[in-house]
Design a protein around this motif. Structure first.
Motif, PDB file in Angstrom:
ATOM      1  N   ILE A 228       0.834  -1.206   0.000  1.00  0.00           N
ATOM      2  CA  ILE A 228       0.000   0.000   0.000  1.00  0.00           C
ATOM      3  C   ILE A 228       0.863   1.248   0.000  1.00  0.00           C
ATOM      4  O   ILE A 228       0.606   2.215  -0.717  1.00  0.00           O
ATOM      5  N   GLY A 229       1.932   1.230   0.821  1.00  0.00           N
ATOM      6  CA  GLY A 229       2.806   2.397   0.893  1.00  0.00           C
ATOM      7  C   GLY A 229       3.512   2.682  -0.411  1.00  0.00           C
ATOM      8  O   GLY A 229       3.614   3.836  -0.840  1.00  0.00           O
ATOM      9  N   LEU A 230       3.994   1.653  -1.094  1.00  0.00           N
ATOM     10  CA  LEU A 230       4.684   1.852  -2.368  1.00  0.00           C
ATOM     11  C   LEU A 230       3.727   2.350  -3.447  1.00  0.00           C
ATOM     12  O   LEU A 230       4.085   3.193  -4.269  1.00  0.00           O
ATOM     13  N   GLU A 231       2.506   1.804  -3.465  1.00  0.00           N
ATOM     14  CA  GLU A 231       1.536   2.253  -4.463  1.00  0.00           C
ATOM     15  C   GLU A 231       1.145   3.714  -4.228  1.00  0.00           C
ATOM     16  O   GLU A 231       0.994   4.487  -5.170  1.00  0.00           O
ATOM     17  N   LYS A 232       0.999   4.103  -2.962  1.00  0.00           N
ATOM     18  CA  LYS A 232       0.650   5.491  -2.655  1.00  0.00           C
ATOM     19  C   LYS A 232       1.782   6.437  -3.031  1.00  0.00           C
ATOM     20  O   LYS A 232       1.556   7.520  -3.582  1.00  0.00           O
ATOM     21  N   GLU A 233       3.027   6.015  -2.775  1.00  0.00           N
ATOM     22  CA  GLU A 233       4.177   6.847  -3.132  1.00  0.00           C
ATOM     23  C   GLU A 233       4.267   7.027  -4.636  1.00  0.00           C
ATOM     24  O   GLU A 233       4.538   8.128  -5.141  1.00  0.00           O
ATOM     25  N   ALA A 234       4.034   5.946  -5.377  1.00  0.00           N
ATOM     26  CA  ALA A 234       4.067   6.045  -6.838  1.00  0.00           C
ATOM     27  C   ALA A 234       2.952   6.944  -7.360  1.00  0.00           C
ATOM     28  O   ALA A 234       3.124   7.692  -8.326  1.00  0.00           O
ATOM     29  N   GLN A 235       1.795   6.905  -6.690  1.00  0.00           N
ATOM     30  CA  GLN A 235       0.671   7.744  -7.104  1.00  0.00           C
ATOM     31  C   GLN A 235       0.978   9.221  -6.866  1.00  0.00           C
ATOM     32  O   GLN A 235       0.683  10.078  -7.701  1.00  0.00           O
ATOM     33  N   ILE A 236       1.599   9.533  -5.714  1.00  0.00           N
ATOM     34  CA  ILE A 236       1.919  10.925  -5.393  1.00  0.00           C
ATOM     35  C   ILE A 236       2.982  11.471  -6.349  1.00  0.00           C
ATOM     36  O   ILE A 236       2.896  12.595  -6.835  1.00  0.00           O
ATOM     37  N   LYS A 237       3.992  10.659  -6.635  1.00  0.00           N
ATOM     38  CA  LYS A 237       5.097  11.121  -7.470  1.00  0.00           C
ATOM     39  C   LYS A 237       4.859  10.883  -8.953  1.00  0.00           C
ATOM     40  O   LYS A 237       5.737  11.164  -9.772  1.00  0.00           O
ATOM     41  N   ALA A 404      11.207 -13.561   7.474  1.00  0.00           N
ATOM     42  CA  ALA A 404      10.439 -14.546   6.716  1.00  0.00           C
ATOM     43  C   ALA A 404       9.420 -13.883   5.806  1.00  0.00           C
ATOM     44  O   ALA A 404       9.078 -14.413   4.747  1.00  0.00           O
ATOM     45  N   SER A 405       8.940 -12.705   6.187  1.00  0.00           N
ATOM     46  CA  SER A 405       7.950 -12.007   5.369  1.00  0.00           C
ATOM     47  C   SER A 405       8.585 -11.239   4.219  1.00  0.00           C
ATOM     48  O   SER A 405       7.894 -10.863   3.274  1.00  0.00           O
ATOM     49  N   GLY A 406       9.881 -10.979   4.308  1.00  0.00           N
ATOM     50  CA  GLY A 406      10.538 -10.148   3.310  1.00  0.00           C
ATOM     51  C   GLY A 406      10.419  -8.664   3.581  1.00  0.00           C
ATOM     52  O   GLY A 406      10.795  -7.836   2.739  1.00  0.00           O
ATOM     53  N   LEU A 407       9.923  -8.285   4.763  1.00  0.00           N
ATOM     54  CA  LEU A 407       9.771  -6.873   5.105  1.00  0.00           C
ATOM     55  C   LEU A 407      11.141  -6.205   5.228  1.00  0.00           C
ATOM     56  O   LEU A 407      12.048  -6.743   5.846  1.00  0.00           O
ATOM     57  N   ARG A 408      11.269  -5.026   4.641  1.00  0.00           N
ATOM     58  CA  ARG A 408      12.530  -4.299   4.659  1.00  0.00           C
ATOM     59  C   ARG A 408      12.269  -2.813   4.916  1.00  0.00           C
ATOM     60  O   ARG A 408      11.219  -2.277   4.546  1.00  0.00           O
ATOM     61  N   VAL A 409      13.246  -2.181   5.525  1.00  0.00           N
ATOM     62  CA  VAL A 409      13.188  -0.737   5.736  1.00  0.00           C
ATOM     63  C   VAL A 409      13.774  -0.055   4.506  1.00  0.00           C
ATOM     64  O   VAL A 409      14.943  -0.248   4.177  1.00  0.00           O
ATOM     65  N   ARG A 410      12.966   0.742   3.817  1.00  0.00           N
ATOM     66  CA  ARG A 410      13.453   1.467   2.632  1.00  0.00           C
ATOM     67  C   ARG A 410      14.163   2.753   3.026  1.00  0.00           C
ATOM     68  O   ARG A 410      15.168   3.107   2.437  1.00  0.00           O
ATOM     69  N   PHE A 411      13.628   3.426   4.013  1.00  0.00           N
ATOM     70  CA  PHE A 411      14.295   4.643   4.476  1.00  0.00           C
ATOM     71  C   PHE A 411      13.832   4.951   5.896  1.00  0.00           C
ATOM     72  O   PHE A 411      12.744   4.555   6.326  1.00  0.00           O
ATOM     73  N   LEU A 412      14.675   5.668   6.614  1.00  0.00           N
ATOM     74  CA  LEU A 412      14.358   6.174   7.946  1.00  0.00           C
ATOM     75  C   LEU A 412      14.933   7.590   8.018  1.00  0.00           C
ATOM     76  O   LEU A 412      16.145   7.769   8.122  1.00  0.00           O
ATOM     77  N   LYS A 413      14.044   8.564   7.941  1.00  0.00           N
ATOM     78  CA  LYS A 413      14.472   9.955   7.902  1.00  0.00           C
ATOM     79  C   LYS A 413      14.203  10.620   9.244  1.00  0.00           C
ATOM     80  O   LYS A 413      13.149  10.413   9.851  1.00  0.00           O
TER      81      LYS A 413
END
Length: 439
Positions: A228-237, A404-413
Motif C-alpha cells: 500500500i505504501g509503495l503504491e501510494k508513493e508512486a501515485q503521489i510522485k 520470513a515475510s521479506g519486510l525491509r526498511v526502505r528509508f528512515l528519515k
C-alpha cells in the motif's frame, strides 16, 4: 465504551483491604466482603478474572502478593479494565523504584491516593503515562532498598504544555552528545506442515522495536516495502511502482506516537518518538512467507521394541546468513529405553522428560543440509499399549538479518529544526514461533 468503575480495592492474600477508592455511589462499601467470602475464602479463583456476585462484576488481577479488584455495577469493558490495572501497576512501579507488593503499598499510602485521583475520574480511566504524571506529581515514593537507583526526573518548565499538548509521550529539552536511532524488526514464524510436505498453516507475526537517543523534538519518517505504501508513493510522485517484493501487512497496530492522519493519507509511518526504547508497531503477514527451514522426517516402527528415525533439515535462507540456537525435538513413545545417534552437525540426546530426541545445532549456515539418524530401543510390555499418536516435530531457531515475510526498511528519515546529523542502525531477526512438522 470505557470501563465505568464504581470502586477500586487493593487487597492482600488474606483479603484484607490495604487501600481503596470509591468513585461512584452505586455500590455499597461492603461489596469487597462478597469478593472475599465467595472467591478468596472458597479459593474459587479459577482462570477467569471476571466474577459476578449479586448484580456486580468483580474484575481482578493478582500482582505479587496483592489483589487489585475493580467493582462495576454496569456492563463494562473487561479488557479495558484489565488494561487499566496493568498500566496502573507500571505507573506505581515507576514511582516505587520497580517494586509493587504489600510493603510498597503500605509505605506509599498518600502517594497512591494522589495517583488514584489523577488516573481515574468518576470511574473512567485518564492519563496513566509515568512521564506525564511525574511532571506535576513530583513526590517520590518510598523505594525498596533493592530497587534501582532513581533516575533524574526533574520536570521541564512547560509541564502544563506537556500534559495538555499533542506530544505527551516526550518532554522537551532532551540533549544527547551523539544522536542515534536503533530499529529492530523481530518476526516469529508459525508453521504447521503435513508429513507429505504440504503447508497446512503458515503466518508470521512481527514487531518493530525502536530505541531513540535524539535531542530536541525530532520528526521521524519510516518507509517500508509494504504494497500500500509503495503504491501510494508512486501515485503521489506520478511514476510507476518500483519492481521488487512488496508486502501486504495485516492486523497492523501502532504506538500512540504515530500520526494516523498522515498514515491514512500518505501511507507513511510518521511520528515524534518517545525517548528511549518503545514498540513502534505490530503486524501479521499471512501470504508470501519464506520458510527458513525445511524438515524431511522419516520414522519407521520396526516391531514392538525398535524404531528408526531419520531427520533431514535444510536451510533455505541465503548462503551468507546463518541460524543460531537451532533445536529440533523429535517425539518418541513413552516406553523408550535409549537411543543411538549419528549426526552430521551438532549434538543429539534422548530427553526422557520431554519424551523426545533433542538435536541441537549451535550455528547452522544457509543453503546447507544436516541429518540426524537414530536407532531407538523401546521397552517391551506385556500389556497391550495404545497406538502411538505421533506428535509433530518442533523446531526452535533464530536467524539474524533475515525476515520470513521479506519486510525491509526502505528509508528512515530524521528531521529536527536544529539540523543535526543522526546515525541509524537497522537489524532484522526471525525466530521460531510454533514451528511444527507432522511425522
Amino acid at each position: 465504551m470505557p470501563v465505568a468503575a464504581s470502586a477500586v480495592y487493593f487487597l492482600n492474600l488474606r483479603g484484607d483491604i490495604l487501600i481503596n477508592r470509591l468513585y461512584r455511589d452505586d455500590v455499597g462499601g461492603n461489596m469487597v466482603d462478597a469478593f472475599r467470602m465467595h472467591i478468596l475464602q472458597t479459593k474459587d479463583l479459577g482462570t477467569c478474572p471476571v466474577k459476578q456476585i449479586g448484580g456486580c462484576s468483580f474484575l481482578y488481577m493478582r500482582i505479587s502478593n496483592v489483589y487489585i479488584v475493580i467493582v462495576v455495577s454496569s456492563n463494562a469493558n473487561a479488557a479495558c479494565a484489565l488494561k487499566f490495572v496493568v498500566e496502573a501497576v507500571t505507573l506505581f512501579k515507576s514511582y516505587f523504584g520497580g517494586a509493587f507488593d504489600e510493603d510498597a503499598i503500605r509505605n506509599n499510602f498518600v502517594l497512591i491516593y494522589e495517583l488514584l485521583d489523577e488516573i481515574m475520574d468518576f470511574g473512567y480511566p485518564q492519563n496513566l503515562s509515568p512521564e506525564i504524571l511525574k511532571l506535576y506529581i513530583t513526590q517520590e515514593g518510598v523505594r525498596s532498598p533493592f530497587s534501582s537507583k532513581p533516575q533524574d526526573s526533574r520536570p521541564p518548565a512547560n509541564a502544563t504544555l506537556q500534559v495538555t499538548g499533542a506530544v505527551g509521550w516526550r518532554r522537551e529539552g532532551l540533549v544527547y552528545k551523539k544522536n542515534e536511532v536503533f530499529l529492530d524488526i523481530v518476526e516469529s514464524v508459525n508453521l504447521l506442515m503435513s508429513s507429505k510436505g504440504t503447508v497446512l498453516r503458515c503466518d508470521a507475526t512481527g514487531k518493530i522495536l525502536m530505541k531513540c537517543f535524539l535531542s530536541g523534538m525530532p520528526d521521524l519518517k519510516l518507509g517500508l516495502n509494504d504494497k500500500i505504501g509503495l503504491e501510494k508513493e508512486a501515485q503521489i510522485k506520478a511514476r510507476p511502482t518500483r519492481s521488487g517484493k512488496t508486502i501486504e501487512l495485516d492486523d497492523v497496530t501502532f504506538h500512540q506516537c504515530v500520526n494516523l492522519t498522515r498514515f491514512d493519507s500518505e501511507k507513511t509511518v510518521s511520528f515524534v518518538p518517545p525517548d528511549g526504547e518503545f514498540e513502534l508497531m505490530k503486524y501479521r503477514i499471512t501470504e508470501g512467507i519464506s520458510l527458513p527451514f525445511r524438515v524431511f522426517p522419516s520414522i519407521k516402527e520396526l516391531g514392538r521394541t525398535r524404531m528408526e528415525v531419520n531427520v533431514k533439515v535444510k536451510s533455505v535462507f541465503g548462503a551468507k546468513m546463518f541460524a543460531l540456537g537451532v533445536v529440533v525435538k523429535v517425539p518418541v513413545p513413552k516406553q523408550t529405553a535409549k537411543a543411538n545417534f549419528q549426526v552430521t552437525n551438532g549434538k543429539a540426546k534422548y530427553n526422557a522428560t520431554l519424551d523426545s530426541l533433542v538435536w541441537k545445532v549451535r550455528k547452522f549456515p544457509g543453503q546447507t543440509e544436516a541429518t540426524m539418524s537414530a536407532e531407538v530401543e523401546l521397552i517391551s510390555t506385556i500389556i497391550e499399549k495404545k497406538p502411538w499418536t505421533r506428535p509433530p516435530i518442533q523446531m526452535e531457531f533464530q536467524v539474524p538479518m533475515f525476515t520470513a515475510s521479506g519486510l525491509r526498511v526502505r528509508f528512515l528519515k530524521v528531521w529536527e529544526k536544529s539540523g543535526y546529523g543522526t546515525v541509524e542502525w537497522v537489524r532484522y531477526i526471525t525466530k521460531a514461533g510454533s514451528y511444527e512438522i507432522r511425522c
